[in-house]
Design a protein around this motif. Structure first.
Motif, mmCIF file in Angstrom:
data_model
loop_
_atom_site.group_PDB
_atom_site.id
_atom_site.type_symbol
_atom_site.label_atom_id
_atom_site.label_comp_id
_atom_site.label_asym_id
_atom_site.label_seq_id
_atom_site.Cartn_x
_atom_site.Cartn_y
_atom_site.Cartn_z
ATOM 1 N N ALA A 89 0.839 -1.211 0.000
ATOM 2 C CA ALA A 89 0.000 0.000 0.000
ATOM 3 C C ALA A 89 0.873 1.259 0.000
ATOM 4 O O ALA A 89 0.593 2.232 -0.710
ATOM 5 C CB ALA A 89 -0.925 -0.004 1.212
ATOM 6 N N GLY A 90 1.941 1.216 0.805
ATOM 7 C CA GLY A 90 2.873 2.344 0.847
ATOM 8 C C GLY A 90 3.561 2.561 -0.486
ATOM 9 O O GLY A 90 3.729 3.704 -0.936
ATOM 10 N N LYS A 91 3.952 1.482 -1.129
ATOM 11 C CA LYS A 91 4.595 1.555 -2.445
ATOM 12 C C LYS A 91 3.662 2.174 -3.471
ATOM 13 O O LYS A 91 4.044 3.082 -4.218
ATOM 14 C CB LYS A 91 5.003 0.150 -2.871
ATOM 15 N N LYS A 92 2.410 1.720 -3.510
ATOM 16 C CA LYS A 92 1.435 2.261 -4.468
ATOM 17 C C LYS A 92 1.185 3.740 -4.219
ATOM 18 O O LYS A 92 1.068 4.535 -5.145
ATOM 19 C CB LYS A 92 0.118 1.475 -4.385
ATOM 20 N N GLU A 93 1.119 4.094 -2.936
ATOM 21 C CA GLU A 93 0.894 5.497 -2.589
ATOM 22 C C GLU A 93 2.085 6.353 -3.014
ATOM 23 O O GLU A 93 1.914 7.458 -3.553
ATOM 24 C CB GLU A 93 0.653 5.633 -1.086
ATOM 25 N N LEU A 94 3.303 5.853 -2.791
ATOM 26 C CA LEU A 94 4.499 6.606 -3.169
ATOM 27 C C LEU A 94 4.544 6.831 -4.676
ATOM 28 O O LEU A 94 4.819 7.950 -5.141
ATOM 29 C CB LEU A 94 5.753 5.862 -2.707
ATOM 30 N N ILE A 95 4.252 5.795 -5.448
ATOM 31 C CA ILE A 95 4.236 5.924 -6.910
ATOM 32 C C ILE A 95 3.170 6.931 -7.337
ATOM 33 O O ILE A 95 3.411 7.777 -8.209
ATOM 34 C CB ILE A 95 4.011 4.554 -7.576
ATOM 35 N N SER A 96 2.002 6.883 -6.710
ATOM 36 C CA SER A 96 0.921 7.811 -7.083
ATOM 37 C C SER A 96 1.294 9.260 -6.771
ATOM 38 O O SER A 96 0.925 10.183 -7.508
ATOM 39 C CB SER A 96 -0.385 7.437 -6.371
ATOM 40 N N ILE A 97 2.051 9.477 -5.692
ATOM 41 C CA ILE A 97 2.518 10.830 -5.342
ATOM 42 C C ILE A 97 3.456 11.350 -6.427
ATOM 43 O O ILE A 97 3.328 12.494 -6.884
ATOM 44 C CB ILE A 97 3.214 10.817 -3.966
ATOM 45 N N PHE A 98 4.391 10.500 -6.863
ATOM 46 C CA PHE A 98 5.319 10.927 -7.913
ATOM 47 C C PHE A 98 4.604 11.117 -9.249
ATOM 48 O O PHE A 98 4.952 12.019 -10.023
ATOM 49 C CB PHE A 98 6.476 9.937 -8.040
ATOM 50 N N LYS A 99 3.584 10.327 -9.513
ATOM 51 C CA LYS A 99 2.793 10.511 -10.739
ATOM 52 C C LYS A 99 2.065 11.856 -10.708
ATOM 53 O O LYS A 99 1.962 12.558 -11.716
ATOM 54 C CB LYS A 99 1.788 9.370 -10.917
ATOM 55 N N GLN A 100 1.569 12.227 -9.520
ATOM 56 C CA GLN A 100 0.919 13.531 -9.372
ATOM 57 C C GLN A 100 1.917 14.662 -9.595
ATOM 58 O O GLN A 100 1.616 15.661 -10.275
ATOM 59 C CB GLN A 100 0.310 13.651 -7.979
ATOM 60 N N LEU A 101 3.107 14.508 -9.050
ATOM 61 C CA LEU A 101 4.135 15.537 -9.240
ATOM 62 C C LEU A 101 4.571 15.615 -10.702
ATOM 63 O O LEU A 101 4.860 16.703 -11.211
ATOM 64 C CB LEU A 101 5.338 15.246 -8.330
ATOM 65 N N GLU A 102 4.593 14.476 -11.379
ATOM 66 C CA GLU A 102 4.908 14.466 -12.813
ATOM 67 C C GLU A 102 3.829 15.184 -13.607
ATOM 68 O O GLU A 102 4.121 15.974 -14.510
ATOM 69 C CB GLU A 102 5.063 13.031 -13.306
ATOM 70 N N GLU A 103 2.570 14.941 -13.242
ATOM 71 C CA GLU A 103 1.456 15.604 -13.925
ATOM 72 C C GLU A 103 1.511 17.111 -13.724
ATOM 73 O O GLU A 103 1.248 17.896 -14.629
ATOM 74 C CB GLU A 103 0.133 15.047 -13.390
ATOM 75 N N THR A 104 1.881 17.519 -12.515
ATOM 76 C CA THR A 104 2.002 18.953 -12.202
ATOM 77 C C THR A 104 3.112 19.600 -13.026
ATOM 78 O O THR A 104 2.983 20.739 -13.485
ATOM 79 C CB THR A 104 2.275 19.136 -10.695
ATOM 80 N N LEU A 105 4.202 18.877 -13.220
ATOM 81 C CA LEU A 105 5.299 19.386 -14.051
ATOM 82 C C LEU A 105 4.852 19.579 -15.492
ATOM 83 O O LEU A 105 5.182 20.590 -16.123
ATOM 84 C CB LEU A 105 6.480 18.411 -14.000
ATOM 85 N N GLY A 106 4.076 18.607 -16.001
ATOM 86 C CA GLY A 106 3.611 18.683 -17.385
ATOM 87 C C GLY A 106 4.770 18.642 -18.357
ATOM 88 O O GLY A 106 5.713 17.868 -18.186
#
Length: 218
Positions: A122-139
């Motif tokens: 669960a922690g791993k999935k959450e960590l990946i989702s956080i980085f995906k959100q930061l990637e989306e924000t970067l665009g």
């Protein structure tokens, strides 16, 4: 501008923020490395509330918390390069995303690192989702500050040297999950102010393994 001292410790993503900001501004400073298992009287005196690094000491006065330190550096040494956006809305957005990084990345990694089984996954999935959100924000921007390497970039880039540790403990590949974020990190690493400060990822991983062994032996 007076005497500047940075209390820091090796491998700290938060200490690296202050260090990079000082280098970006060309500030003359002294860096003192702390042993967090045997904190110096100076650290305890300068940060009596949290007793942690980093602490920036400017003319004998302490400034604590890495995000606050970076903003302070930008305000006091107001010459270029500017680290904070000039537009008030953009500044507010930058502060939001740095707060997001602080609230999410390290606590989630810690949860993944110190757990097993379902909680670890669960922690791993959450960590990946956080980085995906930061990637989306970067665009498609080269940096979070658009063409400018700035506040959000400084807040996030120290985690890049931790990516290998995250990947090894989580059994995933950051580049496969977040290719644009890794490309951004490589752009940041072309800056001497970043590449000369971030430690070797394998050395960092080995230090985490040793730390884990110490925790297990207690």
């Amino acid at each position: 501008m007076g005497e500047v001292v940075l209390l820091d410790t090796w491998g700290s993503m938060f200490g690296m923020r202050a260090w990079i900001a000082l280098e970006e501004k060309g500030v003359k400073y002294e860096r003192k490395e702390e042993n967090l298992s045997n904190k110096s009287p100076l650290l305890l005196q300068m940060n009596p509330i949290h007793k942690k690094i980093p602490v920036l000491i400017h003319n004998g006065k302490p400034i604590c918390e890495s995000a606050i330190i970076v903003q302070y550096i930008d305000e006091v040494w107001s010459h270029n390069p500017q680290l904070m956006p000039s537009d008030p809305y953009e500044r507010a957005q930058a502060r939001f995303w740095v707060d997001y990084i602080d609230q999410k990345v390290y606590p989630t990694w810690n949860k993944m690192w110190l757990s097993k089984g379902e909680e670890h996954e669960a922690g791993k999935k959450e960590l990946i989702s956080i980085f995906k959100q930061l990637e989306e924000t970067l665009g498609d921007k080269p940096f979070y500050g658009h063409d400018m390497f700035g506040f959000v970039d400084i807040a996030l880039i120290p985690f890049y040297c931790w990516f290998y540790t995250f990947e090894t403990y989580g059994n995933f590949e950051m580049e496969a999950q977040c290719p644009k974020l890794v490309a951004w990190a490589k752009r940041c690493m072309q800056r001497e102010t970043v590449s000369t400060i971030l430690p070797n990822e394998k050395e960092l991983y080995n230090a985490v393994v040793e730390m884990e062994k110490e925790l297990e032996s207690k």
